[in-house]
Design a protein around this motif. Structure first.
Motif, PDB file in Angstrom:
ATOM      1  N   PHE A  70      30.507  24.416  53.056  1.00 46.70           N
ATOM      2  CA  PHE A  70      30.265  25.093  51.786  1.00 46.70           C
ATOM      3  C   PHE A  70      31.459  25.977  51.431  1.00 46.70           C
ATOM      4  O   PHE A  70      31.910  25.977  50.285  1.00 46.70           O
ATOM      5  N   ASP A  71      31.977  26.713  52.406  1.00 46.65           N
ATOM      6  CA  ASP A  71      33.151  27.557  52.156  1.00 46.65           C
ATOM      7  C   ASP A  71      34.334  26.709  51.679  1.00 46.65           C
ATOM      8  O   ASP A  71      35.012  27.066  50.712  1.00 46.65           O
ATOM      9  N   SER A  72      34.561  25.608  52.340  1.00 48.91           N
ATOM     10  CA  SER A  72      35.660  24.711  51.974  1.00 48.91           C
ATOM     11  C   SER A  72      35.459  24.137  50.577  1.00 48.91           C
ATOM     12  O   SER A  72      36.384  24.089  49.763  1.00 48.91           O
ATOM     13  N   ALA A  82      35.799  27.079  47.884  1.00 43.77           N
ATOM     14  CA  ALA A  82      37.185  27.520  47.698  1.00 43.77           C
ATOM     15  C   ALA A  82      37.934  26.550  46.789  1.00 43.77           C
ATOM     16  O   ALA A  82      38.667  26.966  45.882  1.00 43.77           O
ATOM     17  N   LEU A  83      37.731  25.258  46.993  1.00 42.88           N
ATOM     18  CA  LEU A  83      38.390  24.265  46.142  1.00 42.88           C
ATOM     19  C   LEU A  83      37.781  24.250  44.741  1.00 42.88           C
ATOM     20  O   LEU A  83      38.497  24.164  43.746  1.00 42.88           O
ATOM     21  N   PHE A  84      36.471  24.364  44.635  1.00 48.36           N
ATOM     22  CA  PHE A  84      35.804  24.418  43.337  1.00 48.36           C
ATOM     23  C   PHE A  84      36.329  25.600  42.524  1.00 48.36           C
ATOM     24  O   PHE A  84      36.625  25.472  41.339  1.00 48.36           O
ATOM     25  N   ARG A  85      36.460  26.741  43.186  1.00 51.03           N
ATOM     26  CA  ARG A  85      36.979  27.948  42.526  1.00 51.03           C
ATOM     27  C   ARG A  85      38.379  27.697  41.979  1.00 51.03           C
ATOM     28  O   ARG A  85      38.667  28.010  40.835  1.00 51.03           O
ATOM     29  N   ALA A  86      39.239  27.120  42.790  1.00 50.70           N
ATOM     30  CA  ALA A  86      40.615  26.859  42.363  1.00 50.70           C
ATOM     31  C   ALA A  86      40.673  25.865  41.206  1.00 50.70           C
ATOM     32  O   ALA A  86      41.481  26.019  40.291  1.00 50.70           O
ATOM     33  N   LEU A  87      39.813  24.875  41.223  1.00 47.91           N
ATOM     34  CA  LEU A  87      39.855  23.827  40.201  1.00 47.91           C
ATOM     35  C   LEU A  87      39.191  24.229  38.888  1.00 47.91           C
ATOM     36  O   LEU A  87      39.641  23.802  37.818  1.00 47.91           O
ATOM     37  N   PHE A  88      38.120  25.011  38.932  1.00 46.60           N
ATOM     38  CA  PHE A  88      37.304  25.220  37.741  1.00 46.60           C
ATOM     39  C   PHE A  88      37.069  26.660  37.307  1.00 46.60           C
ATOM     40  O   PHE A  88      36.760  26.900  36.143  1.00 46.60           O
ATOM     41  N   ASP A 124      34.673  34.925  45.968  1.00 48.87           N
ATOM     42  CA  ASP A 124      35.560  36.079  46.085  1.00 48.87           C
ATOM     43  C   ASP A 124      35.098  37.078  47.140  1.00 48.87           C
ATOM     44  O   ASP A 124      35.904  37.606  47.897  1.00 48.87           O
ATOM     45  N   LYS A 125      33.824  37.347  47.196  1.00 45.30           N
ATOM     46  CA  LYS A 125      33.319  38.367  48.119  1.00 45.30           C
ATOM     47  C   LYS A 125      33.214  37.873  49.561  1.00 45.30           C
ATOM     48  O   LYS A 125      33.347  38.664  50.495  1.00 45.30           O
ATOM     49  N   PHE A 126      32.939  36.585  49.744  1.00 46.55           N
ATOM     50  CA  PHE A 126      32.598  36.115  51.085  1.00 46.55           C
ATOM     51  C   PHE A 126      33.513  35.021  51.634  1.00 46.55           C
ATOM     52  O   PHE A 126      33.430  34.705  52.813  1.00 46.55           O
ATOM     53  N   ILE A 127      34.370  34.421  50.800  1.00 47.05           N
ATOM     54  CA  ILE A 127      35.174  33.301  51.279  1.00 47.05           C
ATOM     55  C   ILE A 127      36.670  33.557  51.096  1.00 47.05           C
ATOM     56  O   ILE A 127      37.434  33.525  52.056  1.00 47.05           O
ATOM     57  N   CYS A 128      37.102  33.787  49.884  1.00 46.94           N
ATOM     58  CA  CYS A 128      38.533  33.868  49.577  1.00 46.94           C
ATOM     59  C   CYS A 128      39.155  35.223  49.859  1.00 46.94           C
ATOM     60  O   CYS A 128      40.355  35.310  50.062  1.00 46.94           O
TER      61      CYS A 128
END
Length: 154
Positions: free
Chosen positions: A44-46, A49-55, A106-110
């Motif tokens: 889920f973290d992986s 993180a990619l979803f955040r960067a893409l969208f 932002d709070k828990f992964i990146c």
């Protein structure tokens, strides 16, 4: 060479393929079994993180999928993605899909931000919602809607 041409177009395609792969693997994990929960969280973290960067980034200088479509002359598609991500995730809250996913990422992964008990409670509530197959705007619905927008001709 413009933004929507190589190599950026190839990178977008590769990243979307990776996102779909991570999502598919995530969907295969039986989270009711305790021994699978750490693997689920890692994937889920992986994925997020990619979803955040893409969208989830909104700046004009960001290499988001939406900016790729805008540079390619498909601003309608980019706007549909943004409108969907900016829609309410819950009927009972004013939070958007973008805000909820960005909060978790932002709070828990990146980032390694200080968190309060309220933050932890919110994150657990959001994660529960995202994993619930019986509610609207769960992770399955989010991925299906974005995939439909991307595959559409308009």
């Amino acid at each position: 060479m413009s933004l929507y041409q190589r190599p950026f177009a190839e990178q977008v395609a590769f990243n979307l393929e990776q996102l779909n792969y991570r999502y598919a693997r995530l969907s295969e994990i039986d989270t009711t079994r305790k021994e699978n929960q750490k693997e689920y969280l890692m994937l889920f973290d992986s994925f997020l993180a990619l979803f955040r960067a893409l969208f989830l980034e909104k700046g004009a200088k960001q290499y988001s999928v939406q900016n790729y479509y805008r540079a390619k002359g498909e601003g309608d598609k980019a706007q549909k993605i943004d409108d969907f991500l900016d829609s309410k995730i819950f009927l009972w809250s004013d939070k958007s899909i973008r805000e909820v996913l960005k909060f978790i990422a932002d709070k828990f992964i990146c980032h390694v931000d200080p968190i309060s008990n309220d933050d932890l409670g919110l994150a657990n509530s959001y994660m529960s919602h995202l994993g619930n197959p019986y509610v609207d705007n769960n992770l399955v619905c989010i991925m299906c809607t974005i995939s439909e927008i991307i595959k559409s001709n308009k």
